[in-house]
Every structure is written in C-alpha cells, then in structure tokens.
Write a protein that holds these residues in place. Structure first.
Motif, PDB file in Angstrom:
ATOM      1  N   THR A   4       0.801  -1.212   0.000  1.00 35.36           N
ATOM      2  CA  THR A   4       0.000   0.000   0.000  1.00 35.36           C
ATOM      3  C   THR A   4       0.837   1.267   0.000  1.00 35.36           C
ATOM      4  OG1 THR A   4      -0.140   0.065   2.409  1.00 35.36           O
ATOM      5  CG2 THR A   4      -1.844  -1.180   1.234  1.00 35.36           C
ATOM      6  N   GLY A   5       2.098   1.167   0.410  1.00 31.48           N
ATOM      7  CA  GLY A   5       2.913   2.365   0.455  1.00 31.48           C
ATOM      8  C   GLY A   5       2.382   3.410   1.420  1.00 31.48           C
ATOM      9  N   GLY A   6       1.538   3.006   2.392  1.00 32.48           N
ATOM     10  CA  GLY A   6       0.994   3.957   3.351  1.00 32.48           C
ATOM     11  C   GLY A   6      -0.274   4.630   2.884  1.00 32.48           C
ATOM     12  N   SER A  12      -9.925   7.728  -2.374  1.00 35.33           N
ATOM     13  CA  SER A  12      -9.729   7.414  -3.787  1.00 35.33           C
ATOM     14  C   SER A  12      -8.256   7.499  -4.141  1.00 35.33           C
ATOM     15  CB  SER A  12     -10.525   8.384  -4.659  1.00 35.33           C
ATOM     16  OG  SER A  12      -9.941   9.678  -4.592  1.00 35.33           O
ATOM     17  N   ALA A  13      -7.928   6.950  -5.299  1.00 36.49           N
ATOM     18  CA  ALA A  13      -6.543   7.043  -5.768  1.00 36.49           C
ATOM     19  C   ALA A  13      -6.130   8.503  -5.922  1.00 36.49           C
ATOM     20  CB  ALA A  13      -6.405   6.307  -7.102  1.00 36.49           C
ATOM     21  N   ARG A  14      -7.021   9.315  -6.457  1.00 40.91           N
ATOM     22  CA  ARG A  14      -6.725  10.738  -6.632  1.00 40.91           C
ATOM     23  C   ARG A  14      -6.438  11.409  -5.290  1.00 40.91           C
ATOM     24  NH1 ARG A  14      -8.315  13.855 -10.858  1.00 40.91           N
ATOM     25  NH2 ARG A  14      -9.872  12.281 -11.464  1.00 40.91           N
ATOM     26  N   GLU A  15      -7.272  11.139  -4.300  1.00 40.63           N
ATOM     27  CA  GLU A  15      -7.084  11.735  -2.973  1.00 40.63           C
ATOM     28  C   GLU A  15      -5.793  11.258  -2.337  1.00 40.63           C
ATOM     29  OE1 GLU A  15     -11.781  12.236  -1.643  1.00 40.63           O
ATOM     30  OE2 GLU A  15     -10.770  10.288  -1.460  1.00 40.63           O
ATOM     31  N   ASN A  16      -5.447   9.988  -2.540  1.00 40.55           N
ATOM     32  CA  ASN A  16      -4.213   9.459  -1.976  1.00 40.55           C
ATOM     33  C   ASN A  16      -2.984  10.107  -2.588  1.00 40.55           C
ATOM     34  OD1 ASN A  16      -4.280   7.317   0.129  1.00 40.55           O
ATOM     35  ND2 ASN A  16      -5.793   6.401  -1.241  1.00 40.55           N
ATOM     36  N   LEU A  27      -2.742  13.453  -0.839  1.00 35.89           N
ATOM     37  CA  LEU A  27      -2.435  13.287   0.581  1.00 35.89           C
ATOM     38  C   LEU A  27      -0.987  12.858   0.789  1.00 35.89           C
ATOM     39  CD1 LEU A  27      -3.244  13.075   3.565  1.00 35.89           C
ATOM     40  CD2 LEU A  27      -3.968  10.718   3.106  1.00 35.89           C
ATOM     41  N   THR A  28      -0.557  11.814   0.080  1.00 31.20           N
ATOM     42  CA  THR A  28       0.796  11.294   0.272  1.00 31.20           C
ATOM     43  C   THR A  28       1.847  12.320  -0.132  1.00 31.20           C
ATOM     44  OG1 THR A  28       0.017   9.039  -0.121  1.00 31.20           O
ATOM     45  CG2 THR A  28       2.385   9.430  -0.329  1.00 31.20           C
ATOM     46  N   ALA A  29       1.651  12.952  -1.288  1.00 31.51           N
ATOM     47  CA  ALA A  29       2.612  13.964  -1.729  1.00 31.51           C
ATOM     48  C   ALA A  29       2.617  15.158  -0.771  1.00 31.51           C
ATOM     49  CB  ALA A  29       2.273  14.421  -3.142  1.00 31.51           C
ATOM     50  N   GLY A  30       1.440  15.509  -0.249  1.00 31.24           N
ATOM     51  CA  GLY A  30       1.356  16.623   0.692  1.00 31.24           C
ATOM     52  C   GLY A  30       2.081  16.328   1.991  1.00 31.24           C
ATOM     53  N   LEU A  31       1.972  15.087   2.468  1.00 31.01           N
ATOM     54  CA  LEU A  31       2.669  14.707   3.693  1.00 31.01           C
ATOM     55  C   LEU A  31       4.180  14.769   3.518  1.00 31.01           C
ATOM     56  CD1 LEU A  31       0.465  11.701   4.875  1.00 31.01           C
ATOM     57  CD2 LEU A  31       0.633  13.968   5.933  1.00 31.01           C
ATOM     58  N   HIS A  32       4.640  14.685   2.286  1.00 29.09           N
ATOM     59  CA  HIS A  32       6.082  14.774   2.014  1.00 29.09           C
ATOM     60  C   HIS A  32       6.490  16.177   1.566  1.00 29.09           C
ATOM     61  CE1 HIS A  32       7.364  10.580   2.501  1.00 29.09           C
ATOM     62  NE2 HIS A  32       6.137  10.286   2.153  1.00 29.09           N
ATOM     63  N   SER A  86      -3.602  -5.667  -6.162  1.00 24.56           N
ATOM     64  CA  SER A  86      -2.281  -5.429  -5.578  1.00 24.56           C
ATOM     65  C   SER A  86      -1.340  -4.815  -6.611  1.00 24.56           C
ATOM     66  CB  SER A  86      -1.696  -6.731  -5.019  1.00 24.56           C
ATOM     67  OG  SER A  86      -1.580  -7.707  -6.038  1.00 24.56           O
ATOM     68  N   GLY A  87      -1.452  -5.269  -7.862  1.00 25.64           N
ATOM     69  CA  GLY A  87      -0.600  -4.712  -8.906  1.00 25.64           C
ATOM     70  C   GLY A  87      -0.867  -3.238  -9.147  1.00 25.64           C
ATOM     71  N   MET A  88      -2.141  -2.843  -9.151  1.00 22.12           N
ATOM     72  CA  MET A  88      -2.486  -1.433  -9.338  1.00 22.12           C
ATOM     73  C   MET A  88      -2.042  -0.593  -8.149  1.00 22.12           C
ATOM     74  SD  MET A  88      -6.267  -1.909 -11.030  1.00 22.12           S
ATOM     75  CE  MET A  88      -6.673  -0.159 -11.017  1.00 22.12           C
ATOM     76  N   GLN A  89      -2.146  -1.151  -6.938  1.00 25.00           N
ATOM     77  CA  GLN A  89      -1.687  -0.426  -5.759  1.00 25.00           C
ATOM     78  C   GLN A  89      -0.187  -0.140  -5.844  1.00 25.00           C
ATOM     79  OE1 GLN A  89      -2.829  -2.665  -2.298  1.00 25.00           O
ATOM     80  NE2 GLN A  89      -5.013  -2.232  -2.538  1.00 25.00           N
ATOM     81  N   VAL A  90       0.559  -1.146  -6.260  1.00 24.20           N
ATOM     82  CA  VAL A  90       2.003  -0.965  -6.386  1.00 24.20           C
ATOM     83  C   VAL A  90       2.329   0.057  -7.472  1.00 24.20           C
ATOM     84  CG1 VAL A  90       4.142  -2.092  -7.090  1.00 24.20           C
ATOM     85  CG2 VAL A  90       2.633  -3.198  -5.460  1.00 24.20           C
ATOM     86  N   ARG A  91       1.629  -0.019  -8.586  1.00 26.47           N
ATOM     87  CA  ARG A  91       1.861   0.943  -9.674  1.00 26.47           C
ATOM     88  C   ARG A  91       1.706   2.372  -9.178  1.00 26.47           C
ATOM     89  NH1 ARG A  91       1.338  -0.884 -15.108  1.00 26.47           N
ATOM     90  NH2 ARG A  91       1.042  -3.133 -15.265  1.00 26.47           N
ATOM     91  N   LEU A  92       0.593   2.618  -8.491  1.00 25.47           N
ATOM     92  CA  LEU A  92       0.347   3.977  -8.024  1.00 25.47           C
ATOM     93  C   LEU A  92       1.326   4.359  -6.922  1.00 25.47           C
ATOM     94  CD1 LEU A  92      -1.336   6.510  -8.227  1.00 25.47           C
ATOM     95  CD2 LEU A  92      -2.933   5.528  -6.567  1.00 25.47           C
ATOM     96  N   GLY A  93       1.563   3.453  -5.983  1.00 26.46           N
ATOM     97  CA  GLY A  93       2.489   3.759  -4.900  1.00 26.46           C
ATOM     98  C   GLY A  93       3.876   4.085  -5.407  1.00 26.46           C
TER      99      GLY A  93
END
Length: 259
Positions: free
Chosen positions: A108-110, A116-120, A123-128, A163-170
C-alpha cells in the motif's frame, strides 16, 4: 563478528546512521485474564513472551549509495526499513536520518484504503512537503507512469485496486517526490514485465541524480543490478556489510548449507 565497509566515509555525507539498534516484540498475545485478576489487579500476571526482532545493529549509509538488504524471512529486513522510515521506534540504540525519506514499504505504500486514488496522490505527496500546486504539476506524470488502469480508477477507493495497481500507483507517487532517500520493500516482485522495466528505468534515473536507495528484495538480479553495497541480516543481527556481490555470495552459501 560483523564485517563493515568503511571506505569513503570522509568524502561523502552520512545520511543514515544506525547505532546499536534493537527492537523487541511480543511473540504472542497474552492469555485471557481471569476474573480474579480483572477485579483485584486489572491486569494479567502472565509473563510477557518477547523476542528481539533486531539486536545491536549498527551501520552508516552515505549519500548516493544503493544498499541492498538481504536475509531470510523473519530476519528483520522490513522491520529495519520501517525504523528508518520512522514508522517504528527502537527499544535500544539510535537511528539518525539526515534528510527526508520516501518509503514504499509493503504493497500500500501507506495509502489509505477508503480514499480514492486521486485523494491518496494529493495526501501522500502533501505529507512529504509538496503543495497542491506542485502535485497539480506532477499529477499527469504520476498517473501516466502508473498506467491506464489506474487512470481509469482515479476516483475509486484505493482498497478496491488490485495489488498490482496499488504498487503501480504507490511506486509512481513515491519516486516522484523530492526526498533524497528512497526505501523500497519487495514491491518490484508485483506487476508485469513492462511495468518492472519502467520501474528499473526510474530507479536508474534516481541513482543518476545522487539519490540514496535502500532496497529489500529476494531478487538477486535486482539487487545486483542496482546495489553497490549489501547488508546481510540473520536472526535479527547484522552479520555482513560489504560489496553486494560478496554479501550475495555469503547469503547464497548459507542457504545452500541449510538445504
């Protein structure tokens, strides 16, 4: 006795400094408390059954190094990565990280499953540390890297992704960040060949830009391709620190001896 690699310390910045680190976990849940214990003590009198997932681990990582972490299942590899990422705190010793870390740990990469994928992405980029405007600028690059399936599901909850799509996006998000240290845990084992080739190209680009890579993988080919240094964990202890080829040879020899 641990063998250490001491060359180059004076010429490059130390970005990860691990000194005497250990972490202790409960081996199993406590037994159920009796009514008497609940009433009179409020706690169980059972002794804790614990084990040290890591013990007395020390090493330094220099800026721009690509370090491969090897060891059998349960040797402490993922635990060490989580400690470097700040997800877990050591029970003894210290870990100092000089710069920001971009972790891609587990599938999941956190990311949060209900978003949604868009929100993630935001969120993830903002946390960094990226602003919304900076994410806007990189959004298409991130989604293009992740692929058409991810683009089609941008407004789908992340937990519904394969799982493959999660890894791609992460992988697409984490490797687009500006953090100088990248932690990658086994994720390249998921996905088709075309996506792995894209990941390999992105990792080579990061290393060319002097980023520091910490890679956990069971793929000898990946470790030998990207890493110039290896750390070998066995039973929670660091038993070898040296050139990737030598570390891989020792690890394989130990596996052969156990067979």
């Amino acid at each position: 006795m641990t063998e250490t690699q001491g060359t180059g310390v004076a010429t490059k910045e130390v970005v990860i400094d691990v000194e005497g680190v250990g972490i202790e976990f409960l081996r199993s849940r406590k037994r159920k408390m009796s009514i008497r214990e609940l009433v009179f003590t409020g706690r169980s009198g059972a002794a804790k059954d614990t084990f040290w997932a890591l013990r007395d681990v020390s090493f330094q990582v220099l800026r721009g190094q690509a370090v491969g972490l090897v060891g059998g299942n349960g040797s402490g590899k993922s635990t060490l990565l989580k400690m470097i990422a700040g997800v877990l705190l050591p029970d003894e010793g210290t870990i100092s990280v000089a710069h920001g870390v971009a972790p891609l740990i587990e599938l999941t990469g956190g990311f949060l499953g209900d978003l949604s994928a868009r929100e993630n992405i935001y969120l993830t980029a903002g946390l960094h540390g990226l602003t919304s405007e900076q994410v806007d600028e990189r959004f298409d690059e991130i989604v293009d890297f992740a692929g058409p399936q991810v683009r089609a599901g941008l407004d789908t909850p992340f937990r519904h992704f394969s799982s493959g799509m999660q890894v791609r996006l992460g992988f697409a998000v984490i490797t687009t960040l500006d953090e100088p240290i990248v932690l990658v845990d086994e994720v390249l084992a998921v996905g088709d060949r075309a996506f792995r080739d894209k990941c390999y190209a992105r990792m080579e680009e990061m290393l060319a830009n002097d980023k520091t890579l910490f890679l956990v993988s069971h793929s000898e080919a990946d470790l030998m391709r990207f890493c110039n240094r290896g750390l070998y964990l066995r039973g929670g202890h660091l038993v070898l620190d040296g050139e990737m080829e030598a570390v891989m040879a020792q690890y394989n020899a130990d596996l052969d001896a156990q067979a």
